[in-house]
Design a protein around this motif. Structure first.
Motif, PDB file in Angstrom:
ATOM      1  N   GLY A 173      62.697  31.358 -92.620  1.00  0.00           N
ATOM      2  CA  GLY A 173      61.824  31.849 -94.087  1.00  0.00           C
ATOM      3  C   GLY A 173      60.276  30.935 -93.815  1.00  0.00           C
ATOM      4  N   HIS A 174      60.007  30.613 -92.575  1.00  0.00           N
ATOM      5  CA  HIS A 174      58.414  30.386 -91.745  1.00  0.00           C
ATOM      6  C   HIS A 174      57.116  31.597 -91.653  1.00  0.00           C
ATOM      7  CE1 HIS A 174      59.312  26.475 -90.163  1.00  0.00           C
ATOM      8  NE2 HIS A 174      61.460  27.307 -89.661  1.00  0.00           N
ATOM      9  N   HIS A 175      56.351  31.723 -91.819  1.00  0.00           N
ATOM     10  CA  HIS A 175      55.756  31.925 -91.741  1.00  0.00           C
ATOM     11  C   HIS A 175      55.706  32.807 -90.234  1.00  0.00           C
ATOM     12  CE1 HIS A 175      52.415  30.907 -94.065  1.00  0.00           C
ATOM     13  NE2 HIS A 175      52.600  29.478 -93.829  1.00  0.00           N
ATOM     14  N   GLU A 176      55.279  34.749 -90.436  1.00  0.00           N
ATOM     15  CA  GLU A 176      55.653  35.214 -89.198  1.00  0.00           C
ATOM     16  C   GLU A 176      54.627  35.492 -87.812  1.00  0.00           C
ATOM     17  OE1 GLU A 176      54.241  38.732 -91.066  1.00  0.00           O
ATOM     18  OE2 GLU A 176      56.493  39.725 -91.967  1.00  0.00           O
ATOM     19  N   PHE A 177      55.045  35.517 -86.613  1.00  0.00           N
ATOM     20  CA  PHE A 177      54.990  34.463 -85.656  1.00  0.00           C
ATOM     21  C   PHE A 177      54.865  36.330 -84.519  1.00  0.00           C
ATOM     22  CE2 PHE A 177      54.529  30.912 -85.977  1.00  0.00           C
ATOM     23  CZ  PHE A 177      54.961  30.503 -86.987  1.00  0.00           C
ATOM     24  N   PRO A 178      52.891  36.632 -83.979  1.00  0.00           N
ATOM     25  CA  PRO A 178      53.732  37.593 -83.159  1.00  0.00           C
ATOM     26  C   PRO A 178      54.469  37.363 -82.469  1.00  0.00           C
ATOM     27  CG  PRO A 178      50.932  36.406 -82.968  1.00  0.00           C
ATOM     28  CD  PRO A 178      51.949  35.356 -83.896  1.00  0.00           C
ATOM     29  N   THR A 179      54.953  38.482 -82.107  1.00  0.00           N
ATOM     30  CA  THR A 179      56.660  38.743 -81.003  1.00  0.00           C
ATOM     31  C   THR A 179      56.018  37.604 -79.715  1.00  0.00           C
ATOM     32  OG1 THR A 179      56.695  40.767 -81.796  1.00  0.00           O
ATOM     33  CG2 THR A 179      57.628  40.368 -80.172  1.00  0.00           C
ATOM     34  N   TRP A 180      54.759  38.042 -79.055  1.00  0.00           N
ATOM     35  CA  TRP A 180      54.191  37.362 -77.633  1.00  0.00           C
ATOM     36  C   TRP A 180      54.520  35.564 -77.859  1.00  0.00           C
ATOM     37  CZ3 TRP A 180      50.480  33.083 -77.502  1.00  0.00           C
ATOM     38  CH2 TRP A 180      49.398  33.482 -78.282  1.00  0.00           C
ATOM     39  N   VAL A 181      54.350  34.468 -79.364  1.00  0.00           N
ATOM     40  CA  VAL A 181      54.348  33.624 -79.188  1.00  0.00           C
ATOM     41  C   VAL A 181      56.066  33.379 -79.547  1.00  0.00           C
ATOM     42  CG1 VAL A 181      54.557  31.962 -81.467  1.00  0.00           C
ATOM     43  CG2 VAL A 181      52.170  33.037 -80.851  1.00  0.00           C
ATOM     44  N   LEU A 182      57.024  34.084 -80.238  1.00  0.00           N
ATOM     45  CA  LEU A 182      58.579  33.983 -80.314  1.00  0.00           C
ATOM     46  C   LEU A 182      59.053  33.863 -78.463  1.00  0.00           C
ATOM     47  CD1 LEU A 182      59.159  36.144 -83.059  1.00  0.00           C
ATOM     48  CD2 LEU A 182      58.896  33.987 -83.189  1.00  0.00           C
ATOM     49  N   VAL A 183      58.402  34.579 -77.985  1.00  0.00           N
ATOM     50  CA  VAL A 183      59.081  35.039 -77.067  1.00  0.00           C
ATOM     51  C   VAL A 183      58.480  34.104 -75.673  1.00  0.00           C
ATOM     52  CG1 VAL A 183      59.236  36.982 -74.925  1.00  0.00           C
ATOM     53  CG2 VAL A 183      59.216  37.855 -77.351  1.00  0.00           C
ATOM     54  N   SER A 184      57.319  33.857 -75.789  1.00  0.00           N
ATOM     55  CA  SER A 184      56.648  32.655 -74.333  1.00  0.00           C
ATOM     56  C   SER A 184      57.305  32.004 -73.995  1.00  0.00           C
ATOM     57  CB  SER A 184      55.545  32.451 -75.231  1.00  0.00           C
ATOM     58  OG  SER A 184      54.964  32.336 -75.981  1.00  0.00           O
ATOM     59  N   PRO A 185      57.925  31.346 -75.120  1.00  0.00           N
ATOM     60  CA  PRO A 185      58.416  29.240 -74.245  1.00  0.00           C
ATOM     61  C   PRO A 185      59.570  30.197 -73.811  1.00  0.00           C
ATOM     62  CG  PRO A 185      57.863  29.211 -77.239  1.00  0.00           C
ATOM     63  CD  PRO A 185      57.508  31.006 -76.899  1.00  0.00           C
ATOM     64  N   PHE A 186      60.798  31.461 -73.922  1.00  0.00           N
ATOM     65  CA  PHE A 186      61.167  31.767 -73.017  1.00  0.00           C
ATOM     66  C   PHE A 186      60.722  32.342 -71.744  1.00  0.00           C
ATOM     67  CE2 PHE A 186      63.967  35.581 -71.316  1.00  0.00           C
ATOM     68  CZ  PHE A 186      65.616  35.019 -71.445  1.00  0.00           C
ATOM     69  N   VAL A 187      60.238  32.903 -71.681  1.00  0.00           N
ATOM     70  CA  VAL A 187      59.060  33.658 -70.490  1.00  0.00           C
ATOM     71  C   VAL A 187      58.852  31.988 -69.515  1.00  0.00           C
ATOM     72  CG1 VAL A 187      57.194  34.581 -69.347  1.00  0.00           C
ATOM     73  CG2 VAL A 187      58.766  35.782 -71.317  1.00  0.00           C
ATOM     74  N   ALA A 188      58.200  30.766 -69.980  1.00  0.00           N
ATOM     75  CA  ALA A 188      57.936  29.263 -69.488  1.00  0.00           C
ATOM     76  C   ALA A 188      58.499  29.341 -68.946  1.00  0.00           C
ATOM     77  CB  ALA A 188      57.439  28.549 -70.377  1.00  0.00           C
ATOM     78  N   MET A 189      60.254  29.295 -69.589  1.00  0.00           N
ATOM     79  CA  MET A 189      61.337  28.609 -69.074  1.00  0.00           C
ATOM     80  C   MET A 189      61.934  29.822 -67.871  1.00  0.00           C
ATOM     81  SD  MET A 189      65.279  29.544 -69.147  1.00  0.00           S
ATOM     82  CE  MET A 189      65.114  30.361 -70.297  1.00  0.00           C
ATOM     83  N   LEU A 190      61.782  30.798 -67.842  1.00  0.00           N
ATOM     84  CA  LEU A 190      62.482  31.754 -67.086  1.00  0.00           C
ATOM     85  C   LEU A 190      61.744  31.402 -65.348  1.00  0.00           C
ATOM     86  CD1 LEU A 190      64.168  33.541 -66.789  1.00  0.00           C
ATOM     87  CD2 LEU A 190      63.242  35.479 -67.289  1.00  0.00           C
TER      88      LEU A 190
END
Length: 719
Positions: free
Chosen positions: A590-607
């Motif tokens: 139930g959080h505010h909606e976020f752009p997909t890139w915000v949700l994916v960017s931590p995973f990309v940084a980890m990779l």
């Protein structure tokens, strides 16, 4: 029951030394471990009561501790959701560290003293997290500082351990000046040090009349004099309290004690400097979350220091060769994450990561301790390597800890309504998303925190996998003596790491809904500012000395406006326009909606961090030159820890040494001693020597002196 949770470790600390003398070291080990284990069991029962929604916040008032005029501080045990979470963190890690230490310290002759210190620390930390007022919190705060000093310097016969313990003690006292001033400011403004009185006043923007003031003033208009300025009262209180948190939680500029604290035994590092004591600062900020939500300037300061600490510590960890120092700097970096999340108002996310971090960071420290034990107490990763075949179980457990801290998971996929991944993946993403949400809400330094959060995610992945590759991959680089006779790792040490590994896997998914998801408002209730209107909490029956925690049941001014994670008003329409992309989904929190890139960017940084570590440390010689390799472009800057230690040495240590030597030689010796005791003694001894020279032993000398004396007497009579 809650009183037993606090007092059982104290009983263990008291009994450890007598039992060690009468029944041997094993008796002290068993009794202290059992007592802390019982406290852990009771703590989990208490936590489940709040997690399942059955328990009500209450305060067990034991007795009045201080009563001087308006200053009244009870000795009490405050039990609410926030303290219940900290109870399971402290007692779980402490219990497992006690058990682990039975194996790790089995050759040490001072085991009763060590276990007494461990239990004393646990008691002090429990006093801190169950405090109902700032004075009792300060008692626990200083208590864990004392226990930390004793444990860091446990090997007191080593100069390096003594120096490290003194450094930790002094640096923490610097921060504690700020905390003490903050407590004084609270009493000056609110005429009380009790959390309920202070936080209720903040929630209601109550009119308060500080000492010496002519009339009461609403809190949001109150200013107090400080250092020839008149800042807003809540801002200066928030900053002063946070300075105390900076020292205890090793934040930027007051961080230098934490890496040196690795001189203590490895179980100490896991207990104090990974999962418990260093989180006291985060706990304090979250306990005072209503105050920080009402003080945007202080919150911005928290955000800036937290984000700066995160990038500083992560960058320095890239070049550390000592396996424990890598994890120590990682701890400071992760604490920076927690602070910037609290600074932007994501207090639930901050506490969420505090809880998950306790599992995987304690696991990494205990795993490092097993490696060090196996390698004859060698801590340099350059002399390790190839341990995957030698220690497969330790490798598997540390691999789980690494997957958790680097944030391995599958973005945009949920399981049981929570993001699917290891504990660190779930909790760290919540903090980064909280920073992004803070940008839209105008939180100070939120953009800085969001960008730094992503960069640190990449660095964390790099140095964590670097540790794994240098320690467990490649050829075994240990000396011949170690390869021929490695130390066996006791089974009790391995047993202690299994529950931590389980928590590193499932804690994120298990606690997601309650800590930051749909159930957060009900779960945290009035113990944490979740941005929702505080709901009234039914009063509990006054039995057994229990009192309901004071909670304001009326809506505060402006509470009808929609609020975000951090408690700041959110423009819903704006959020829908700017964030209108995929989110975790309604069922995922139930959080505010976020752009997909915000949700994916931590995973990309980890990779990205993982791929860089693979390239550098798995493809050929792991010590070949590189950007951060020895002699590389950044190596000198990072290996010297941004030159902050050297700067402190020039600004404080050397001038203090020069001044001290001047006062010693010129002030003490040449002035005070020369004119005082040394001067008088020289006069006395000189006179004695002159008299001695007159004692020749010749009779005619004595007769001559007598003749002179008689002559002088006759002259006096005649005159």
């Amino acid at each position: 029951m809650e009183v037993l949770i606090v007092l059982l470790p104290l009983l263990g600390a008291i009994l450890a030394m007598p039992l060690g003398h009468t029944g041997g070291a094993r008796a002290a080990e068993v009794v202290t471990s059992v007592l802390v284990g019982i406290a852990c069991f009771l703590a989990w029962i208490t936590f489940f009561g709040f997690w399942l929604g059955d328990a009500q916040p209450h305060v067990l008032r034991l007795f009045t501790w201080i009563a001087v005029g308006d200053l009244v501080a009870d000795w009490a045990v405050r039990v609410d959701t926030l303290s219940a979470v900290m109870l399971i963190v402290v007692t779980t890690v402490s219990t497992l560290v006690h058990v682990y230490s039975i194996g790790y310290m089995h050759e040490d002759p001072s085991r009763p003293r060590f276990f007494a210190y461990l239990s004393l620390f646990t008691f002090a930390m429990l006093m801190l997290v169950t405090a109902d007022n700032l004075i009792q919190l300060f008692f626990g705060w200083e208590g864990v500082g004392l226990a930390s000093y004793l444990l860091i310097g446990f090997y007191h016969f080593k100069d390096s351990a003594n120096d490290a313990s003194i450094k930790a003690f002094v640096m923490n006292r610097v921060g504690d000046v700020g905390l003490a001033l903050g407590i004084m400011a609270c009493f000056f403004v609110f005429r009380s040090v009790e959390f309920d009185v202070i936080l209720d006043a903040v929630r209601n923007n109550a009119a308060v009349q500080p000492f010496g003031a002519e009339a009461a003033v609403p809190l949001d208009q109150l200013q107090i004099g400080f250092l020839d300025r008149t800042p807003p009262a809540l801002e200066i209180i928030g900053i002063l309290l946070f300075i105390g948190a900076m020292g205890k939680s090793a934040q930027f500029l007051l961080h230098t004690w934490l890496p040196d604290a690795m001189e203590g035994p490895t179980p100490v590092s896991a207990l104090i400097h990974a999962a418990t004591m260093v989180t006291a600062g985060v706990f304090l900020v979250c306990r005072m979350s209503d105050l920080y939500a009402a003080a945007p300037g202080a919150s911005a300061f928290v955000t800036f220091i937290g984000a700066t600490t995160a990038i500083f510590a992560a960058s320095v960890a890239l070049v550390q060769q000592d396996i424990k120092r890598v994890i120590a700097y990682s701890t400071a970096s992760q604490l920076g994450y927690m602070f910037f999340a609290a600074g932007v108002g994501a207090y639930g996310a901050s506490m969420f990561h505090l809880t998950t971090h306790a599992f995987f960071k304690a696991l990494l420290f205990l795993g490092a301790g097993a490696v060090i034990h196996f390698s004859h107490h060698e801590q340099d990763m350059r002399r390790m390597g190839g341990l995957r075949e030698q220690m497969p179980a330790t490798f598997a457990l540390m691999l789980i800890g690494t997957l958790a801290i680097t944030g391995v998971g599958i973005p945009l996929v949920t399981l049981f309504g929570a993001p699917f991944g290891f504990a660190g993946f779930v909790s760290k993403d919540m903090m980064i998303e909280g920073a992004y949400e803070g940008i839209g809400e105008g939180a100070g330094f939120a953009t800085y925190a969001f960008v730094i959060g992503l960069l640190v995610a990449a660095l964390t992945s790099f140095y964590s996998w670097r540790l794994v590759f240098l320690t467990f991959s490649g050829k075994w680089r240990a000396p011949e003596s170690v390869r021929k006779h490695p130390h066996h790792v006791p089974g009790v040490m391995m047993f202690s790491m299994v529950p931590l590994a389980l928590g590193a896997v499932v804690a994120g998914i298990m606690f997601y809904s309650s800590f930051v998801g749909d159930g957060a408002g009900r779960f945290w209730a009035a113990s944490l500012n979740t941005g929702d209107t505080y709901e009234s909490i039914a009063s509990t029956a006054d039995t057994g000395g229990e009192e309901p925690v004071g909670v304001d049941t009326e809506q505060t001014e402006g509470a009808a406006e929609p609020t975000g994670v951090g408690g700041h008003a959110t423009d819903t329409a704006h959020a829908d326009e700017s964030h209108g992309a995929e989110a975790h989904g309604e069922e995922a929190g139930g959080h505010h909606e976020f752009p997909t890139w915000v949700l994916v960017s931590p995973f990309v940084a980890m990779l990205a961090g993982l791929l860089a570590a693979l390239f550098q440390y798995r493809g050929g010689d792991p010590f070949r030159p590189g950007l951060i390799g020895q002699g590389g472009l950044l190596y000198g800057f990072l290996s010297n820890r941004w030159y902050i230690d050297g700067l402190y040495r020039r600004l404080f240590l050397e001038p203090a040494r020069i001044l001290g030597r001047f006062l010693w030689k010129k002030g003490d010796e040449a002035t005070i001693d020369a004119l005082g005791p040394d001067g008088l003694s020289r006069i006395t001894s000189g006179g004695a020597r002159a008299v001695v020279r007159g004692q020749t032993g010749y009779v005619f000398h004595y007769a001559f002196v007598m003749l002179i004396g008689v002559t002088v007497l006759l002259l006096m009579i005649l005159l």
